[in-house]
Write an enzyme that holds these catalytic residues in place. Structure first.
Site, mmCIF file in Angstrom:
data_model
loop_
_atom_site.group_PDB
_atom_site.id
_atom_site.type_symbol
_atom_site.label_atom_id
_atom_site.label_comp_id
_atom_site.label_asym_id
_atom_site.label_seq_id
_atom_site.Cartn_x
_atom_site.Cartn_y
_atom_site.Cartn_z
ATOM 1 C CB CYS A 113 49.075 33.408 31.688
ATOM 2 S SG CYS A 113 47.612 34.110 30.945
ATOM 3 C CG HIS A 114 45.497 34.785 35.019
ATOM 4 N ND1 HIS A 114 45.244 35.109 33.611
ATOM 5 C CD2 HIS A 114 44.864 35.989 35.723
ATOM 6 C CE1 HIS A 114 44.400 35.752 33.331
ATOM 7 N NE2 HIS A 114 44.030 36.349 34.525
#
Length: 190
Positions: A113-114
């Site tokens: 994800c991030h």
């Protein structure tokens, strides 16, 4: 998954708050089910506050402060996402040092994800193909990486995924890469 990771210790690095809970708990469970020993590291002792998107989730006890840790103590690293988590980590010199050491030592890393924001700060993405949450595409490209929109990508021991929906594929791949161990071609000069 049986005992592929028997005798292996895997670091999970998160900030004191902001980690996406499912991106911490599902890989943690996969490592344990494969016989590995997960260890939670953070920039401060005590507990971390996980999140379910923008809502507070559960708290988890920190096993070790990252400033007292070395990649040589571990067989692999997992960097969960969450919007705030990697942003806090990339502002911490010890966290960035710790992440960079895994690449210098050619040890497998899983990021979702991030989470790649921390890899951008560690300057370890040049020439690598990686996926992430789509909003990181420009940051990854500016750091010399090749961003792609795929469920899971493996590049020289670096496993990446886009989002929580990708967790089954991500968890299977991190276990596989952690079981393989060091990836000589992953070593990069800092």
């Amino acid at each position: 998954m049986a005992n592929e990771l028997q005798g292996k210790k895997i670091a999970f690095l998160v900030a004191p708050e902001g980690a996406e809970q499912i991106e911490l708990t599902e890989p943690w469970k996969a490592v344990k089910e494969a016989g590995g020993t997960p260890e939670l590291l953070s920039t401060r002792p005590g507990e971390i506050q996980a999140f379910n998107h923008l809502d507070k989730g559960d708290k988890f006890p920190v096993d070790r402060v990252v400033s007292e840790a070395s990649a040589s103590d571990y067989d692999g690293l997992v960097l969960p996402g969450g919007v705030a988590n990697p942003d806090f980590l990339r502002m911490d010199e010890e966290a960035v040092r710790f992440v960079r050491e895994f690449f210098e030592q050619a040890k497998p890393v899983g990021v979702i994800c991030h989470g790649p924001w921390t890899l951008v700060e560690a300057d370890v993405l040049k020439g690598r193909t990686i996926t992430s949450w789509p909003s990181l595409k420009t940051d990854i490209r500016n750091a010399g990486g090749n961003w792609v929109d795929e469920e899971v990508v493996v590049d020289q021991g670096l496993v990446s995924s886009r989002k929580p929906d990708d967790l089954p594929a991500f968890c299977a791949k991190i276990v596989e890469e952690f079981a393989e161990g060091r990836h000589e071609e992953q070593a990069r000069s800092a």
